[in-house]
Enzyme design. Structure first.
Site, PDB file in Angstrom:
ATOM      1  N   SER A 249       0.815  -1.209   0.000  1.00 20.89           N
ATOM      2  CA  SER A 249       0.000   0.000   0.000  1.00 20.89           C
ATOM      3  C   SER A 249       0.846   1.254   0.000  1.00 20.89           C
ATOM      4  CB  SER A 249      -0.944   0.011   1.192  1.00 20.89           C
ATOM      5  OG  SER A 249      -0.284   0.602   2.290  1.00 20.89           O
ATOM      6  N   LYS A 250       0.256   2.309  -0.485  1.00 20.79           N
ATOM      7  CA  LYS A 250       0.955   3.584  -0.553  1.00 20.79           C
ATOM      8  C   LYS A 250       1.305   4.054   0.862  1.00 20.79           C
ATOM      9  CE  LYS A 250       0.564   8.237  -2.225  1.00 20.79           C
ATOM     10  NZ  LYS A 250      -0.317   9.362  -1.962  1.00 20.79           N
ATOM     11  N   ARG A 251       0.427   3.690   1.788  1.00 21.83           N
ATOM     12  CA  ARG A 251       0.629   4.099   3.176  1.00 21.83           C
ATOM     13  C   ARG A 251       1.970   3.621   3.732  1.00 21.83           C
ATOM     14  NH1 ARG A 251      -2.632   2.318   7.624  1.00 21.83           N
ATOM     15  NH2 ARG A 251      -3.619   0.919   6.136  1.00 21.83           N
TER      16      ARG A 251
END
Ligand code: GLU
Length: 477
Positions: A249-251
């Site tokens: 994920s980008k997170r």
């Protein structure tokens, strides 16, 4: 036979997720392997999420990865516009048609009423409250300016079934599905509706997308069937995981294509690695260019289970690409990373590029790997000791002063010439040339391991700096 047409349909989020890039790649490979067309469609009906510059991110990530689309917003084509917000009116017409066909209905429920449908677990399912409103009444209310949405009318009983080329027969009970909104109160379609209309109108033969859509596909099939349209062939792709429990994920900063470019990975290696996340070609090849993948692509090599993103492997693959790159190209790509180090001002980076190319994995390894050229790290004379080379500080003390004299007398400080001169010097001193080179390299660099041998480093440092470093090293002995 019908022409194969696949599409990549990203939302403009402002970054290219590696999972999205893989979907685009497989859609491209499948189309090209079958002499088909690959289409780019921008799914921007959620205007609240619109991000400035997001379209360029999509266009450039695809193009620099070698995924050139045959049709798309910026390249045109016969089935445009290819941006959903520009197709708004068309969706409403089709939604009205679907109402006439019994596949959808107007809904006027207030926010409060919808909220009251939430159960104790926080789940909410629309109760078809507005299905009973006649078309005439609905049209009158709309004419009076009442706000409305259009919902899909999903059967309450029965099971739907379809074939996915990766996952086989998928069966979903209609009771597990909801009467989702197809047209929002702002008149924009939702993904649930627009994907069907566009895939049909753009003559998409094979829909390739992530497994998150596997269970909602029956809703789309209901619409294809209601309109009397041919369903596309479905190919859902396994998820990409960061580890056993978390999705990429980008997170976590591990999913954005551009972040990998900034970290010093090159496009060719990223796209190559992404190809391996869920697909293994029949010949088990690992390093492949996009055209090679087009040749090899085959759905039987796609796995059903999630694949785990392994950055160590990506680093390795990247290093293989760097090694194989010609010197000029390497220099061009490495320049922004050299510029992060002082070496850029001090030395000829062309020479440094040559010695470093096969000794780094990613371009951002450069500043750290060449730091010794900017400033020699302090070191202890124990560093001269090497059992294999049979060297130690005694030997250094013995030979370095006369090596210094030789270097002072050497007019041309080029690698080849230095190599010849110093090899002769070793012979004169009665030692092996590799002993001399080892000791000299330690004296110049203060490091046990360096990219490049002693003469390459002398060549880069130049006469003045080399003599200066050698003198200090001798004083310290
Ligand atoms: N816009 C959707 C997404 O980004 C596309 C899904 C599809 O390919 O149908 O997930």
């Amino acid at each position: 036979m019908e022409k194969v047409r696949t599409r990549f349909a990203p939302s403009p989020t402002g970054f290219m997720h590696l999972g999205g890039l893989r979907t685009a790649l497989y859609a491209y490979l499948f189309a090209k392997h079958n002499d088909g067309d690959f289409i780019l469609r921008i799914e921007d009906t959620d205007r609240e999420r619109f991000v400035e510059g997001a379209l360029d991110v999509i266009y450039s990530s695809l193009k620099c990865s070698g995924l050139n689309y045959d049709e798309g917003p910026d390249v045109g084509g016969d089935y445009g516009p290819y941006t959903q917000s520009e197709r708004k009116d068309m969706y409403l017409d089709y939604a009205k048609k679907l109402i006439d066909l019994g596949g959808a209905y107007y809904c006027f429920c207030s926010k409060e009423r919808l909220e009251s449908l939430t159960d104790e677990n926080g789940n909410r399912k629309y109760d078809k409250h507005c299905l009973k409103i006649s078309k005439e009444e609905a049209e009158r209310r709309i004419a009076n300016g009442e706000s409305y949405v259009i919902r899909q009318n999903i059967p309450t009983e029965g099971t739907s079934s379809y074939e996915d080329l990766i996952y086989g027969t998928i069966e979903v009970d209609y009771s597990d599905l909801e009467d989702n909104i197809l047209i929002k109160s702002d008149g924009m379609p939702t993904y649930n509706f627009a994907n069907v209309i566009d895939d049909h109108l753009m003559k998409i033969s094979h829909v390739i997308r992530g497994t998150e859509y596997l269970s909602s596909t029956p809703k789309y099939n209901l619409m294809y069937d209601a309109f009397g349209w041919k369903r596309p062939v479905y190919i859902h792709l396994p998820t990409i995981m960061k580890d056993a429990t978390r999705k990429l994920s980008k997170r976590y900063g591990d999913a954005n294509f551009d972040d990998f470019i900034s970290k010093g990975y090159i496009e060719e290696a990223i796209i190559n690695y992404v190809a391996l996340l869920g697909w293994c070609p029949k010949n088990n090849a690992e390093k492949m260019t996009v055209p090679e993948m087009v040749e090899l692509f085959d759905l039987t090599g796609i796995s059903k289970s999630p694949s785990i993103f392994d950055e160590v492997k990506l680093r390795w693959l990247n290093s293989e690409y760097l090694k194989a790159m010609d010197d000029e190209e390497f220099l061009k790509r490495a320049t922004p990373f050299f510029e992060k180090s002082e070496v850029f001002k001090l030395y000829d980076v062309r020479k440094i590029a040559k010695i470093i190319k096969s000794r780094i994995e990613i371009l951002s390894d450069i500043p750290e790997k060449v730091f010794f050229l900017v400033s020699r790290p302090d070191f202890n004379e124990a560093l001269y000791e090497n059992k294999k080379q049979k060297t130690d500080s005694q030997l250094a003390k013995q030979i370095l002063p006369s090596v210094l004299t030789t270097l002072e007398q050497t007019p041309s400080f080029t690698n080849d010439e230095l190599f010849a001169t110093l090899s002769a010097k070793a012979e004169e001193l009665g030692i092996k040339s590799r002993q001399l080179f080892y000791v000299l390299r330690i004296a110049l660099t203060g490091l046990e391991v360096t990219p490049g041998g002693a003469t390459e480093i002398l060549d880069i440092l130049g006469k003045e700096e080399s003599i200066k470093r050698l003198k200090t090293a001798i004083e310290l002995l």
